[in-house]
Scaffold this motif. Structure first.
Motif, PDB file in Angstrom:
ATOM      1  N   LYS A   1       0.868  -1.187   0.000  1.00  0.00           N
ATOM      2  CA  LYS A   1       0.000   0.000   0.000  1.00  0.00           C
ATOM      3  C   LYS A   1       0.903   1.235   0.000  1.00  0.00           C
ATOM      4  N   THR A   2       0.284   2.384   0.182  1.00  0.00           N
ATOM      5  CA  THR A   2       1.083   3.604   0.118  1.00  0.00           C
ATOM      6  C   THR A   2       1.883   3.860   1.401  1.00  0.00           C
ATOM      7  N   SER A   3       1.535   3.149   2.483  1.00  0.00           N
ATOM      8  CA  SER A   3       2.339   3.254   3.710  1.00  0.00           C
ATOM      9  C   SER A   3       2.956   1.888   3.973  1.00  0.00           C
ATOM     10  N   PRO A   4       4.167   1.854   4.572  1.00  0.00           N
ATOM     11  CA  PRO A   4       4.839   0.556   4.757  1.00  0.00           C
ATOM     12  C   PRO A   4       4.354  -0.186   5.990  1.00  0.00           C
ATOM     13  N   ASN A   5       3.380   0.352   6.700  1.00  0.00           N
ATOM     14  CA  ASN A   5       3.058  -0.204   8.015  1.00  0.00           C
ATOM     15  C   ASN A   5       2.069  -1.359   8.033  1.00  0.00           C
ATOM     16  N   ASP A   6       1.530  -1.694   6.886  1.00  0.00           N
ATOM     17  CA  ASP A   6       0.516  -2.758   6.849  1.00  0.00           C
ATOM     18  C   ASP A   6       1.105  -4.136   6.610  1.00  0.00           C
ATOM     19  N   VAL A   7       2.310  -4.176   6.089  1.00  0.00           N
ATOM     20  CA  VAL A   7       2.894  -5.476   5.766  1.00  0.00           C
ATOM     21  C   VAL A   7       4.281  -5.589   6.379  1.00  0.00           C
ATOM     22  N   ALA A   8       4.722  -6.822   6.565  1.00  0.00           N
ATOM     23  CA  ALA A   8       6.061  -7.043   7.116  1.00  0.00           C
ATOM     24  C   ALA A   8       6.589  -8.359   6.574  1.00  0.00           C
TER      25      ALA A   8
END
Ligand SMILES: C[S@@+](CC[C@H](N)C(=O)[O-])C[C@H]1O[C@@H](n2cnc3c(N)ncnc32)[C@H](O)[C@@H]1O
Length: 412
Positions: free
Chosen positions: A334-341
């Motif tokens: 997505k547009t922010s890196p915080n949803d996936v790891a």
């Protein structure tokens, strides 16, 4: 030479795919209002003629192909879902600006032979299909034959689970268009990870310790958010999906390191149990893969999924989602890196999870390091780079589509 206009050009995945499909082309104009994306576009493809805000464009130059991967924010299930009704002023309703420009082109006898649309899969969902049908009807009326299909990047050589709806429209055309066949995925997520990444990308050890903490503090044992189940109460753990029912529940939204261990049952047989050690050191990596797992809560009956090194995971409100672990792949960027790891080793060789770096995101959108280096030289911030990557199209997907279109282009 195919004359191309990229509306909503972003970083120019369209132009890149045309290059990779070896279609002779010339970009006659682009349109985007994001100055950072425009800067990176130029670093990747050279100077461009940017017509700016689509709303201010009166008439487009003559072209053979117009691409329009318009904003998905109001269509995407992870977005606001306000839709794309004409006049609604949502980002996604900018589609109707494309309509306006195509009407001008029609009136000037300048309709392009080809159109390419890209947006989220949700555009053809029950909720949005009527509106999408309106768009299809408009194009049909102009004389286009439309071919649309949902393609997943993981089927075109990139380890990202990213489903997008693509549509090719061809003017005054009787023939057929076939979307590319799926390919076997040979690249694994871990193949695209950087060897060394800054500590800032890792989930902090402090947080991990907190999740695995078995100390009794005024009657609260954080580690016990994993409720023992059945007769193997010491190590058959299940994660409840009913957040909010206990004081410790808010901790279960995070992934936690664990191990699968064989334990003897009373009948003498060995049974596998998911186990957390009570010393908080379950995340010590060993050579046995099942010793190095991450438990990720998810909204299934079981309540969790297990991830191993090299897997990608969702990290945002996982307890309400399914399919939170993607084997050897990353979930949709997505547009922010915080949803996936990604599950990986940290600098202490401990199993851990970390965010992706901007470089990894670009690789997962189909860009090679040489191009990424040029893009990063612009000095644009990480936040902006993540946004651009998440907004863009996986180049490989589009390249395969263009390869199939190439024959039709060359025969008209
Ligand atoms: C889904 S992204 C497209 C990304 C592009 N396909 C790429 O390869 O990077 C949508 C783009 O529309 C741009 N955009 C938003 N509002 C716009 C407007 N009024 N006029 C032109 N572009 C706009 C955004 O800045 C964003 O780059």
């Amino acid at each position: 030479m195919l004359r191309v206009i990229e509306l909503f050009s972003g970083i120019g995945a369209q132009e890149q795919a045309l290059k990779e499909a070896e279609i002779k082309h010339r970009i006659v104009a682009t349109s985007d209002i994001d100055s950072y994306a425009n800067k990176v576009y130029e670093a990747l493809h050279g100077e461009k003629i940017n017509l700016g805000d689509i709303k201010t464009i009166q008439r487009l130059p003559n072209a053979d192909l117009i691409t329009y991967s318009f904003p998905c924010t109001d269509i995407s299930i992870s977005g606001r879902m306000k839709g794309f009704d004409k006049g609604s002023n949502t980002g996604s309703s900018l589609l109707w600006e494309v309509q306006r420009l195509l009407e001008v082109a029609r009136d000037n006898n300048e309709l392009p032979r080809f159109l390419l649309m890209e947006n989220v899969k949700n555009i053809i969902s029950k909720k949005f299909m009527p509106k999408f049908q309106e768009w299809l009807d408009f194009l049909t009326e102009l004389g286009y034959k439309n071919f649309y299909q949902v393609l997943n990047a993981k089927d075109y050589g990139v380890p990202q689970n990213r489903e997008r709806c693509f549509m090719i429209s061809i003017l005054n055309y009787e023939g057929d268009f076939k979307f590319p066949e799926k390919q076997e995925l040979k690249v694994k997520l871990r193949d695209l990870l950087e060897d060394e990444v800054d500590e800032k990308y890792f989930l902090s050890n402090k947080l991990i310790d907190c999740f695995t903490d078995m100390k009794n503090r005024n009657g609260l044992i954080r580690g016990l958010r994993f409720r023992p189940k059945g007769k193997d109460e010491d190590y058959a753990w299940t994660i409840t999906t009913h957040a909010g029912s206990r004081p410790t529940d808010n901790y279960i939204i995070e992934p936690i390191p664990a191990a699968l261990r064989g334990r003897y049952e009373s009948d003498g047989k060995i049974k596998q149990h998911l186990e957390l050690k009570d010393d908080g050191n379950t995340n010590t990596i060993t050579t046995v893969q099942k010793d190095n797992l991450i438990i990720v809560p998810e909204a299934t009956k079981k309540g969790y999924a297990l991830a191993k090194e090299g897997d990608g995971i969702y990290t945002n409100r996982v307890q309400y989602k399914r399919g939170v672990v993607q084997k050897d792949k990353i979930p949709t960027l997505k547009t922010s890196p915080n949803d996936v790891a990604v599950v990986t080793k940290d600098i202490n060789n401990l199993i851990s999870i970390r965010r992706l770096t901007p470089r990894e995101c670009f690789r997962l959108m189909g860009w090679c390091d040489e191009d990424i280096n040029r893009a990063f030289k612009t000095g644009v911030s990480d936040t902006q780079l993540y946004k651009m990557a998440g907004n863009s199209i996986v180049v490989n997907c589009l390249t395969e589509i263009f390869k199939n279109l190439k024959e039709i282009i060359e025969n008209v």
